[in-house]
Write an enzyme that holds these catalytic residues in place. Structure first.
Site, short mmCIF file in Angstrom:
data_model
loop_
_atom_site.label_atom_id
_atom_site.label_comp_id
_atom_site.label_asym_id
_atom_site.label_seq_id
_atom_site.Cartn_x
_atom_site.Cartn_y
_atom_site.Cartn_z
N GLY A 1 -28.21 33.66 42.26
CA GLY A 1 -28.06 34.97 41.61
C GLY A 1 -29.12 35.97 42.01
N ASP B 1 -22.41 39.53 54.24
CA ASP B 1 -23.20 38.32 53.96
C ASP B 1 -22.85 37.19 54.90
OD1 ASP B 1 -23.88 39.99 51.96
OD2 ASP B 1 -23.18 38.75 50.31
C1 GAF Z 1 -22.39 41.38 47.90
C2 GAF Z 1 -21.16 41.23 48.78
F1 GAF Z 1 -20.88 39.90 49.01
C3 GAF Z 1 -21.31 41.94 50.12
O1 GAF Z 1 -20.11 41.90 50.85
C4 GAF Z 1 -21.75 43.40 49.92
O2 GAF Z 1 -20.69 44.20 49.51
C5 GAF Z 1 -22.93 43.48 48.94
O3 GAF Z 1 -22.68 42.77 47.74
C6 GAF Z 1 -23.26 44.92 48.57
O4 GAF Z 1 -23.68 45.59 49.69
O5 GAF Z 1 -23.48 40.73 48.47
#
Ligand code: GAF
Length: 381
Positions: free
Chosen positions: A123, A173
């Site tokens: 988290g 990510d």
């Molecule tokens: C989370 C999501 F998984 C990413 O894809 C991205 O949108 C991020 O939030 C915000 O930038 O980590």
């Protein structure tokens, strides 16, 4: 590399299964700037870090699969061709979701055994989910010789999160975790899925993460809601994504949307521009400007996009009068997790002491502080 963690996973694996396992490391990520731009086909500026998931795999010799989540001291058993999303052991969905995506694409997976553990705080907004998904798709690709490219793998991980976990995340990510490069950040165009690596040299400054150690409920539905707003405004403007519009374009539909939604779309357009400017500031060595852009990003996330929270705002505000801190902002999806800071290395110790005390006095919760090292992406150990 966390050798203790690797040994812990190895030991647990050989205790339960055999000693010859396929070992994978899959990292989490930081994001310097470019938040909530990925699902708008925009730009982001993340980097993989030296913390992540260590996973050990083998083919199963029986007709079932067993997965052990070492940190939780839990396991889950299933048969490879009959399983459903889990309501109790939610962590299992990150694994089952990947298998489900592989079978939708008609890859032949047999039963397998897996033990995993990690050193990414849960988290914290450092993408422990993507690290886990990527470790699974990467490991299964090797174990069953599926011949997947890294690009195919990240889309499988992302879809697993959409369909089994229920978070309609972008691609940042998963991309950063698999394609990460040592000492570099990746300026990723989330439409073409092409990145330019940038060597990160912060001179006598460094990144520092401060974890609020809070995660407010409903963050997942709020995340999906932000994405829906962006898609709705794109459809009103007749474009594929907000990446395709300017502030002037947005003004043409101002009276058709609520002020709140207008501000959210405006944030995305501005954050995209900031991200491009930030990479330029980084390559020109203009660290002060980079810091200003990072503060502006937080301002937008707090007031326009409304994904911050009082703990994150407190941590950012506490840096503003410190001339040795160039910039700070919340990082990741929001509603808790970490701030990312650019701080003079010589001041780290005294700042840590100060912020720990100030945060505790304010919220009666301890914050955690992490140094990060930019590292290579998912790989076999
Ligand atoms: C989370 C999501 F998984 C990413 O894809 C991205 O949108 C991020 O939030 C915000 O930038 O980590």
């Amino acid at each position: 590399m966390n050798h203790k963690l690797i040994n812990r996973v190895k030991k647990a694996f050989s205790k339960e299964f055999h000693s010859n396992s396929l070992m994978i490391f899959s990292p989490g990520r930081i994001n310097i700037i470019g938040e909530h731009t990925d699902y708008n086909d925009g730009y982001v500026f993340p980097a993989a870090v030296d913390k992540g998931i260590v996973a050990a795999f083998e083919k199963s010799s029986v007709t079932s699969s067993k997965v052990i989540a070492l940190d939780l001291d839990e396991f889950y058993e299933f048969e490879i061709d009959s399983f459903v999303p889990q309501r109790e052991q939610l962590w299992a969905n990150y694994i089952l979701g990947v298998i489900d995506e592989l079978s939708k694409r008609e890859f032949q997976i047999k039963n397998f055994n897996l033990v995993f553990a990690g050193d990414l705080p849960n988290g914290a907004g450092m993408s422990s989910s993507a690290a886990l998904e990527n470790s699974v798709v990467f490991g299964l690709n090797k174990l069953f010789e599926l011949g997947l490219s890294k690009e195919e793998m990240i889309f499988i991980s992302q879809k697993a999160e959409h369909n089994y976990v229920g978070v309609h995340c972008g691609i940042m990510d998963q991309y950063a975790s698999i394609f990460g490069l040592k000492d570099q950040a990746l300026h990723l165009d989330c439409r073409s899925i092409k990145a330019t690596p940038f060597k990160i040299d912060l001179e006598d400054y460094q990144f520092l993460l401060i974890n609020t150690n809070v995660k407010h409920i409903l963050s997942e539905s709020a995340y999906n809601n932000r994405r829906e707003v962006c898609e709705y405004i794109s459809s009103l403007l007749g474009v594929k994504a907000l990446r395709d519009v300017s502030e002037l374009d947005l003004i043409t539909i101002k009276d058709k949307v609520s002020d709140e939604d207008f501000q959210k779309a405006l944030f995305v357009i501005q954050e995209n521009k900031r991200t491009i400017e930030a990479t330029k500031a980084m390559s020109d060595g203009k660290l002060k400007r980079l810091g200003e852009l990072i503060y502006a990003s937080h301002h937008g996330l707090q007031h326009q996009y409304q994904v911050s929270c009082k703990e994150l705002d407190f941590l950012v505000d506490a840096t503003r009068d410190k001339e040795y801190l160039l910039g700070a902002r919340m990082m990741g999806g929001g509603f808790g997790g970490c701030t990312i800071n650019i701080i003079k290395t010589s001041e780290v110790d005294s700042f840590n002491q100060y912020i720990k005390e100030a945060y505790f006095n304010m919220f009666n919760v301890q914050c955690s502080i992490y140094d990060v090292t930019l590292s290579d992406g998912t790989h076999q150990l």
